[in-house]
Design a protein around this motif. Structure first.
Motif, PDB file in Angstrom:
ATOM      1  N   GLY A 202       0.689  -1.361   0.029  1.00 12.71           N
ATOM      2  CA  GLY A 202       0.213  -0.058  -0.084  1.00 12.71           C
ATOM      3  C   GLY A 202       0.746   1.388  -0.095  1.00 12.71           C
ATOM      4  N   ARG A 203       2.178   1.126   0.459  1.00 10.61           N
ATOM      5  CA  ARG A 203       2.756   2.494   0.384  1.00 10.61           C
ATOM      6  C   ARG A 203       4.380   1.933   1.030  1.00 10.61           C
ATOM      7  NH1 ARG A 203       2.260   7.432   2.668  1.00 10.61           N
ATOM      8  NH2 ARG A 203       4.491   7.351   2.916  1.00 10.61           N
ATOM      9  N   THR A 204       5.160   2.792   1.022  1.00 12.54           N
ATOM     10  CA  THR A 204       6.558   2.508   1.760  1.00 12.54           C
ATOM     11  C   THR A 204       6.772   3.483   2.954  1.00 12.54           C
ATOM     12  OG1 THR A 204       7.565   4.546   0.477  1.00 12.54           O
ATOM     13  CG2 THR A 204       7.709   2.210  -0.813  1.00 12.54           C
ATOM     14  N   PHE A 205       7.500   2.957   3.809  1.00  6.20           N
ATOM     15  CA  PHE A 205       7.648   3.588   4.821  1.00  6.20           C
ATOM     16  C   PHE A 205       9.213   3.998   5.534  1.00  6.20           C
ATOM     17  CE2 PHE A 205       3.499   2.202   5.964  1.00  6.20           C
ATOM     18  CZ  PHE A 205       3.473   0.873   5.366  1.00  6.20           C
ATOM     19  N   SER A 206       9.242   4.803   6.419  1.00  6.10           N
ATOM     20  CA  SER A 206      10.429   5.152   6.761  1.00  6.10           C
ATOM     21  C   SER A 206      11.115   4.234   7.601  1.00  6.10           C
ATOM     22  CB  SER A 206      10.641   6.612   7.351  1.00  6.10           C
ATOM     23  OG  SER A 206       9.762   6.697   8.436  1.00  6.10           O
ATOM     24  N   SER A 207      10.340   3.439   8.657  1.00  3.10           N
ATOM     25  CA  SER A 207      10.650   2.664   9.564  1.00  3.10           C
ATOM     26  C   SER A 207       9.824   1.707   9.714  1.00  3.10           C
ATOM     27  CB  SER A 207      11.149   3.244  10.901  1.00  3.10           C
ATOM     28  OG  SER A 207      12.031   4.280  10.743  1.00  3.10           O
ATOM     29  N   MET A 208      10.300   0.301   9.800  1.00  2.07           N
ATOM     30  CA  MET A 208       9.443  -0.653  10.010  1.00  2.07           C
ATOM     31  C   MET A 208      10.086  -1.583  11.634  1.00  2.07           C
ATOM     32  SD  MET A 208       8.158  -2.271   6.587  1.00  2.07           S
ATOM     33  CE  MET A 208       6.882  -3.319   7.450  1.00  2.07           C
ATOM     34  N   GLY A 209       9.127  -2.258  12.137  1.00  2.00           N
ATOM     35  CA  GLY A 209       9.799  -3.049  13.251  1.00  2.00           C
ATOM     36  C   GLY A 209       8.733  -3.827  13.903  1.00  2.00           C
ATOM     37  N   TRP A 210       8.988  -4.517  15.110  1.00  2.00           N
ATOM     38  CA  TRP A 210       8.220  -5.475  15.746  1.00  2.00           C
ATOM     39  C   TRP A 210       8.000  -4.918  17.161  1.00  2.00           C
ATOM     40  CZ3 TRP A 210       6.190  -9.455  13.313  1.00  2.00           C
ATOM     41  CH2 TRP A 210       6.650  -9.757  11.981  1.00  2.00           C
ATOM     42  N   PHE A 211       6.727  -4.994  17.668  1.00  2.00           N
ATOM     43  CA  PHE A 211       6.384  -4.832  19.218  1.00  2.00           C
ATOM     44  C   PHE A 211       5.936  -6.265  19.598  1.00  2.00           C
ATOM     45  CE2 PHE A 211       6.705  -0.389  19.814  1.00  2.00           C
ATOM     46  CZ  PHE A 211       6.819   0.242  18.382  1.00  2.00           C
ATOM     47  N   ARG A 212       5.831  -6.428  20.808  1.00  2.00           N
ATOM     48  CA  ARG A 212       5.135  -7.754  21.469  1.00  2.00           C
ATOM     49  C   ARG A 212       4.429  -7.249  22.620  1.00  2.00           C
ATOM     50  NH1 ARG A 212      10.392 -11.022  23.541  1.00  2.00           N
ATOM     51  NH2 ARG A 212      11.031  -9.646  25.335  1.00  2.00           N
ATOM     52  N   GLN A 213       3.353  -8.195  22.960  1.00  2.00           N
ATOM     53  CA  GLN A 213       2.284  -8.065  23.850  1.00  2.00           C
ATOM     54  C   GLN A 213       2.398  -9.320  24.830  1.00  2.00           C
ATOM     55  OE1 GLN A 213      -1.036  -6.029  23.285  1.00  2.00           O
ATOM     56  NE2 GLN A 213      -1.720  -5.633  25.291  1.00  2.00           N
ATOM     57  N   PRO A 214       2.952  -9.587  25.768  1.00  2.00           N
ATOM     58  CA  PRO A 214       3.115 -10.752  26.678  1.00  2.00           C
ATOM     59  C   PRO A 214       1.576 -10.710  27.351  1.00  2.00           C
ATOM     60  CG  PRO A 214       4.957  -9.715  27.277  1.00  2.00           C
ATOM     61  CD  PRO A 214       4.241  -8.649  26.418  1.00  2.00           C
ATOM     62  N   PRO A 215       1.132 -12.089  27.584  1.00  2.00           N
ATOM     63  CA  PRO A 215      -0.125 -12.330  28.469  1.00  2.00           C
ATOM     64  C   PRO A 215      -0.265 -11.377  29.409  1.00  2.00           C
ATOM     65  CG  PRO A 215       1.064 -14.354  27.661  1.00  2.00           C
ATOM     66  CD  PRO A 215       1.891 -13.432  27.360  1.00  2.00           C
ATOM     67  N   GLY A 216      -1.208 -10.655  29.638  1.00  2.00           N
ATOM     68  CA  GLY A 216      -1.479  -9.752  30.665  1.00  2.00           C
ATOM     69  C   GLY A 216      -0.602  -8.416  31.019  1.00  2.00           C
ATOM     70  N   LYS A 217       0.136  -8.389  30.000  1.00  2.00           N
ATOM     71  CA  LYS A 217       1.096  -7.303  29.982  1.00  2.00           C
ATOM     72  C   LYS A 217       0.889  -6.355  28.906  1.00  2.00           C
ATOM     73  CE  LYS A 217       4.789  -9.700  32.266  1.00  2.00           C
ATOM     74  NZ  LYS A 217       6.244  -9.999  32.534  1.00  2.00           N
ATOM     75  N   GLU A 218       1.624  -4.984  29.139  1.00  5.41           N
ATOM     76  CA  GLU A 218       1.427  -4.133  27.941  1.00  5.41           C
ATOM     77  C   GLU A 218       2.385  -4.185  26.667  1.00  5.41           C
ATOM     78  OE1 GLU A 218       0.482  -0.185  30.771  1.00  5.41           O
ATOM     79  OE2 GLU A 218       2.175  -0.175  29.729  1.00  5.41           O
ATOM     80  N   ARG A 219       1.937  -3.677  25.661  1.00  5.22           N
ATOM     81  CA  ARG A 219       2.740  -3.941  24.341  1.00  5.22           C
ATOM     82  C   ARG A 219       3.870  -3.321  24.694  1.00  5.22           C
ATOM     83  NH1 ARG A 219      -0.425  -3.262  18.966  1.00  5.22           N
ATOM     84  NH2 ARG A 219      -1.825  -4.267  20.093  1.00  5.22           N
ATOM     85  N   GLU A 220       5.259  -3.730  24.050  1.00  2.00           N
ATOM     86  CA  GLU A 220       6.576  -3.227  24.093  1.00  2.00           C
ATOM     87  C   GLU A 220       7.434  -3.368  22.783  1.00  2.00           C
ATOM     88  OE1 GLU A 220       7.813  -5.690  27.230  1.00  2.00           O
ATOM     89  OE2 GLU A 220       8.575  -7.427  25.871  1.00  2.00           O
TER      90      GLU A 220
END
Length: 121
Positions: free
Chosen positions: A26-44
Protein backbone atom coordinates in the motif's frame (compact mmCIF):
# COMPACT_ATOMS: atom_id res chain seq x y z
CA UNK A 1 -4.96 0.50 1.36
CA UNK A 2 -2.04 -0.13 3.68
CA UNK A 3 -1.64 -3.67 4.97
CA UNK A 4 0.93 -5.29 7.22
CA UNK A 5 0.60 -9.06 7.20
CA UNK A 6 2.59 -11.12 9.68
CA UNK A 7 3.50 -14.79 9.41
CA UNK A 8 5.67 -17.21 11.33
CA UNK A 9 3.47 -18.05 14.29
CA UNK A 10 4.85 -20.91 16.33
CA UNK A 11 5.02 -23.05 19.44
CA UNK A 12 8.64 -23.88 20.26
CA UNK A 13 10.89 -25.09 23.06
CA UNK A 14 13.26 -22.86 24.98
CA UNK A 15 16.50 -22.49 23.04
CA UNK A 16 14.82 -22.94 19.66
CA UNK A 17 14.70 -20.43 16.83
CA UNK A 18 11.81 -18.92 14.93
CA UNK A 19 11.52 -16.39 12.12
CA UNK A 20 8.70 -13.90 11.75
CA UNK A 21 7.90 -12.14 8.51
CA UNK A 22 5.89 -9.00 7.80
CA UNK A 23 4.80 -8.19 4.26
CA UNK A 24 3.86 -4.56 3.69
CA UNK A 25 1.68 -3.25 0.91
CA UNK A 26 0.00 0.00 0.00
CA UNK A 27 2.93 2.36 0.53
CA UNK A 28 6.54 2.58 1.62
CA UNK A 29 7.67 3.53 5.10
CA UNK A 30 10.61 5.25 6.75
CA UNK A 31 10.81 2.63 9.50
CA UNK A 32 9.35 -0.77 10.23
CA UNK A 33 9.67 -3.00 13.22
CA UNK A 34 8.21 -5.34 15.78
CA UNK A 35 6.47 -4.96 19.09
CA UNK A 36 5.15 -7.66 21.37
CA UNK A 37 2.51 -8.04 24.03
CA UNK A 38 3.04 -10.78 26.62
CA UNK A 39 -0.05 -12.25 28.32
CA UNK A 40 -1.48 -9.78 30.79
CA UNK A 41 1.12 -7.13 30.03
CA UNK A 42 1.41 -4.00 27.95
CA UNK A 43 2.70 -3.91 24.41
CA UNK A 44 6.45 -3.25 24.22
CA UNK A 45 9.07 -2.37 21.65
CA UNK A 46 11.22 -5.22 20.30
CA UNK A 47 13.17 -4.07 17.25
CA UNK A 48 13.16 -1.59 14.40
CA UNK A 49 14.91 -0.98 11.09
CA UNK A 50 15.21 2.18 9.04
CA UNK A 51 14.12 1.39 5.51
CA UNK A 52 16.65 3.58 3.71
CA UNK A 53 19.81 3.12 5.77
CA UNK A 54 19.19 -0.28 7.32
CA UNK A 55 19.98 1.12 10.77
CA UNK A 56 18.65 -1.19 13.47
CA UNK A 57 17.80 -0.90 17.14
CA UNK A 58 16.69 -3.46 19.71
CA UNK A 59 15.20 -3.73 23.13
CA UNK A 60 17.80 -4.72 25.70
CA UNK A 61 15.91 -7.94 26.43
CA UNK A 62 16.47 -9.26 22.89
CA UNK A 63 19.88 -7.84 21.96
CA UNK A 64 22.24 -10.57 20.79
CA UNK A 65 19.38 -13.02 20.23
CA UNK A 66 17.06 -11.33 17.73
CA UNK A 67 17.99 -9.89 14.34
CA UNK A 68 15.78 -7.65 12.26
CA UNK A 69 16.34 -7.34 8.52
CA UNK A 70 14.55 -6.16 5.42
CA UNK A 71 13.94 -7.55 1.96
CA UNK A 72 13.85 -4.33 0.00
CA UNK A 73 12.46 -5.83 -3.20
CA UNK A 74 9.69 -7.72 -1.43
CA UNK A 75 8.83 -4.85 0.95
CA UNK A 76 9.16 -7.34 3.80
CA UNK A 77 10.67 -7.17 7.25
CA UNK A 78 12.01 -10.26 8.98
CA UNK A 79 12.67 -10.97 12.64
CA UNK A 80 15.02 -13.86 13.28
CA UNK A 81 14.65 -14.99 16.88
CA UNK A 82 17.30 -17.29 18.32
CA UNK A 83 17.83 -18.75 21.78
CA UNK A 84 14.18 -18.19 22.60
CA UNK A 85 13.15 -18.02 26.24
CA UNK A 86 9.75 -18.59 27.89
CA UNK A 87 9.63 -14.87 28.64
CA UNK A 88 9.61 -14.22 24.88
CA UNK A 89 6.09 -15.69 24.79
CA UNK A 90 3.85 -12.96 23.40
CA UNK A 91 1.76 -11.83 20.50
CA UNK A 92 4.15 -10.14 18.09
CA UNK A 93 2.97 -7.16 16.06
CA UNK A 94 4.51 -5.71 12.93
CA UNK A 95 4.48 -1.91 12.87
CA UNK A 96 5.41 0.87 10.48
CA UNK A 97 5.98 4.60 10.49
CA UNK A 98 5.47 6.78 7.42
CA UNK A 99 8.10 9.40 8.18
CA UNK A 100 9.53 8.84 11.66
CA UNK A 101 11.25 6.24 13.77
CA UNK A 102 9.80 3.46 15.87
CA UNK A 103 10.64 4.10 19.48
CA UNK A 104 7.62 3.17 21.56
CA UNK A 105 3.99 2.13 21.16
CA UNK A 106 2.96 5.66 20.21
CA UNK A 107 5.34 5.76 17.23
CA UNK A 108 3.69 3.56 14.57
CA UNK A 109 1.22 4.81 12.02
CA UNK A 110 0.20 1.28 11.07
CA UNK A 111 -0.08 -2.05 12.85
CA UNK A 112 -0.46 -5.63 11.74
CA UNK A 113 -2.91 -8.05 13.34
CA UNK A 114 -0.19 -9.90 15.22
CA UNK A 115 1.14 -13.42 15.32
CA UNK A 116 1.49 -15.64 18.38
CA UNK A 117 4.83 -16.95 19.62
CA UNK A 118 4.81 -19.41 22.49
CA UNK A 119 8.03 -20.68 24.05
CA UNK A 120 7.77 -23.68 26.35
CA UNK A 121 10.27 -24.19 29.20
Amino acid sequence: QVQLVESGEGLVQAGDSLRLSCAASGRTFSSMGWFRQPPGKEREFVATIRWDSGYTDYADSVKGRFTISRDYAANTVLLQMNSLKPEDTARYFCAASQFGQLVDVSSPDYWGQGTQVTVLP
